[in-house]
Design a protein around this motif. Structure first.
Motif, PDB file in Angstrom:
ATOM      1  N   GLY A 186       0.808  -1.211   0.000  1.00 18.37           N
ATOM      2  CA  GLY A 186       0.000   0.000   0.000  1.00 18.37           C
ATOM      3  C   GLY A 186       0.844   1.264   0.000  1.00 18.37           C
ATOM      4  O   GLY A 186       0.501   2.257  -0.648  1.00 18.37           O
ATOM      5  N   LEU A 187       1.987   1.234   0.714  1.00 21.45           N
ATOM      6  CA  LEU A 187       2.879   2.384   0.727  1.00 21.45           C
ATOM      7  C   LEU A 187       3.461   2.641  -0.658  1.00 21.45           C
ATOM      8  O   LEU A 187       3.484   3.787  -1.142  1.00 21.45           O
ATOM      9  N   VAL A 188       3.922   1.580  -1.317  1.00 23.78           N
ATOM     10  CA  VAL A 188       4.517   1.728  -2.651  1.00 23.78           C
ATOM     11  C   VAL A 188       3.485   2.224  -3.654  1.00 23.78           C
ATOM     12  O   VAL A 188       3.739   3.144  -4.442  1.00 23.78           O
ATOM     13  N   ILE A 189       2.296   1.605  -3.630  1.00 22.67           N
ATOM     14  CA  ILE A 189       1.245   2.015  -4.566  1.00 22.67           C
ATOM     15  C   ILE A 189       0.766   3.429  -4.268  1.00 22.67           C
ATOM     16  O   ILE A 189       0.493   4.219  -5.177  1.00 22.67           O
ATOM     17  N   GLY A 190       0.685   3.785  -2.980  1.00 28.90           N
ATOM     18  CA  GLY A 190       0.249   5.120  -2.615  1.00 28.90           C
ATOM     19  C   GLY A 190       1.206   6.204  -3.067  1.00 28.90           C
ATOM     20  O   GLY A 190       0.784   7.312  -3.430  1.00 28.90           O
ATOM     21  N   LEU A 203      -2.541   1.287 -10.887  1.00 33.97           N
ATOM     22  CA  LEU A 203      -3.353   0.101 -11.164  1.00 33.97           C
ATOM     23  C   LEU A 203      -2.491  -1.081 -11.572  1.00 33.97           C
ATOM     24  O   LEU A 203      -2.782  -2.234 -11.209  1.00 33.97           O
ATOM     25  N   ILE A 204      -1.414  -0.844 -12.339  1.00 36.42           N
ATOM     26  CA  ILE A 204      -0.520  -1.939 -12.726  1.00 36.42           C
ATOM     27  C   ILE A 204       0.171  -2.502 -11.491  1.00 36.42           C
ATOM     28  O   ILE A 204       0.315  -3.733 -11.347  1.00 36.42           O
ATOM     29  N   LEU A 205       0.587  -1.642 -10.565  1.00 33.13           N
ATOM     30  CA  LEU A 205       1.201  -2.123  -9.322  1.00 33.13           C
ATOM     31  C   LEU A 205       0.199  -2.935  -8.493  1.00 33.13           C
ATOM     32  O   LEU A 205       0.559  -3.947  -7.873  1.00 33.13           O
TER      33      LEU A 205
END
Length: 426
Positions: A186-190, A203-205
């Motif tokens: 969640g941290l990386v995607i955020g 979305l790809i992540l």
């Protein structure tokens, strides 16, 4: 009394020359034998499709950008030479990565995620970060623009594979499935979706995270909860951004609107001209280099909408060839997933194939107006050096995994029965 021992001459058996030459020649033969050892068919399938798609992409980038380059007074090869430079770096790196053992990929999982996350944070540094179409997801160094989030895709897949591999005997527990996968993921995607406002890459992540969880073998009831969280997060990121909502509503309200096609303006301008390019190509296309939409009608012709230029110049046949190459790439990756006994290889390969093939489906779906404009490039083919480099490195990891697959042993042929001999009675 001392006796002198005859000294062997260099040209005699056992002399210095023969004594040194034999081990050296043997070592050289062993080294060459390892370098040219047979590889599984999955290795050749992934390597060939990656090289063909990369070459195909260079040709299409040249065709899509040469008109603009000439209009600016530059060389027609100005843009494609930059793309070719990244290809010349990425292909050798892919081949080097294919020789690395699986233990190497396991060891760099944590360091790679930390380094790429720190690299992504550079987009927030004043003077380095570049804003494009509302997305702050690029950095500019020495005249070159780079997109750090492209390298996050590979590092996230490696990290998820390593963590889920270490927890493979504990994946029946909710806490071990979600921690640390959900907080770190969640941290990386955020950082990408919220901080950089790049929903397409976010979305790809998310798809990579779901793909790794799926191929790790978690139970369906545990997989549904992350899936619901991803859907809710994607909806929240879309609703809270006026730019994203405008793109989504444009794709919904103008999908069957004849007014949008008669006077394409605003949010539907580029999407409609992408359809015009595909429709104008027909079955056989207008010919390589003969696109009309690239003359100022299609703004993102070399990156997000390069598939439209491909369809216009090479027609339906060219589009089907590219789709077939991506399908063969997926077949090779799924064979690795099916044949391997290593959970780490299975999880990482699943994340990579979801990334590459899923991103290709999204990009082509946007051009066909099946999805709203998300701003994700077509892997291997779209203009963008960091995108090409990250995909080639991911292929190197797949090739490294393919080397671990067992080779098929040929069935020995039955010995011929001598003439006149009677077969033994059962």
């Amino acid at each position: 009394m001392t006796t002198s021992r005859p000294v062997a001459r260099d040209d005699e058996p056992g002399g210095a020359t023969s004594r040194d030459a034999r081990p050296t020649g043997f070592a050289a033969r062993v080294s060459l034998g390892r370098a040219f050892a047979p590889v599984p068919s999955e290795f050749l399938l992934i390597l060939s499709t990656a090289l063909l798609l990369t070459g195909f992409g260079l040709v299409m980038v040249l065709s899509a950008t040469m008109a603009d380059s000439v209009a600016k007074g530059e060389s027609p090869f100005e843009v494609v030479m930059k793309q070719a430079a990244f290809a010349l770096i990425g292909i050798p790196l892919m081949l080097i990565a294919s020789r690395l053992p699986v233990t190497f990929w396991k060891r760099i999982a944590w360091p790679a995620l930390i380094v790429t996350t720190a690299f992504q944070l550079l987009v927030f540094v004043p003077g380095l970060g570049v804003v494009n179409d509302g997305n702050r997801n690029w950095i500019q160094v020495a005249g070159f623009q780079m997109q750090p989030s492209e390298f996050l895709k590979l590092s996230l897949a490696l990290w998820l594979g390593y963590v889920l591999y270490r927890k493979r005997s504990l994946l029946t527990s909710w806490s071990h499935v979600f921690i640390p996968v959900v907080p770190v993921g969640g941290l990386v995607i955020g950082l990408v979706a919220v901080g950089s406002h790049d929903l397409g890459t976010g979305l790809i992540l998310m798809a990579i995270l779901l793909g790794c969880l799926f191929f790790s073998g978690v139970k369906l009831r545990m997989f549904l909860v992350p899936l619901i969280l991803v859907v809710v997060a994607a909806a929240y990121f879309a609703i809270t951004s006026p730019n994203r909502m405008a793109r989504i509503m444009s794709s919904l309200t103008h999908f069957d609107s004849t007014a949008c096609y008669n006077a394409p303006v605003g949010d539907c301008y580029q999407a409609v001209h992408g359809v015009f390019g595909l429709a104008g190509g027909g079955i056989f296309g207008l010919g390589l280099g003969n696109s009309r939409e690239k003359y100022g009608w299609l703004p993102a012709k070399a990156n997000d909408y390069i598939f439209a230029i491909l369809g216009e110049e090479l027609g339906l046949i060219g589009c089907l060839v590219v789709l077939a190459l991506f399908a063969l790439f997926a077949v090779g990756a799924f064979h690795i997933i099916r044949k391997t006994d290593d959970p780490f290889i299975r999880i990482v390969s699943g994340g990579i194939v979801v990334w590459v093939v899923g991103q290709a489906i999204v990009n082509i779906g946007v051009v066909l107006r099946l999805f709203p404009v998300l701003g994700v490039p077509l892997p291997f083919m779209s203009q963008g050096g960091t995108s090409l480099l990250s995909v080639l490195l991911a292929c190197g990891a797949l090739l490294s995994f393919a080397r671990t697959l067992p080779m098929r042993t040929p069935v020995p042929a039955a010995a011929p029965i001598p003439r006149g001999a009677r077969p033994a009675r059962r």
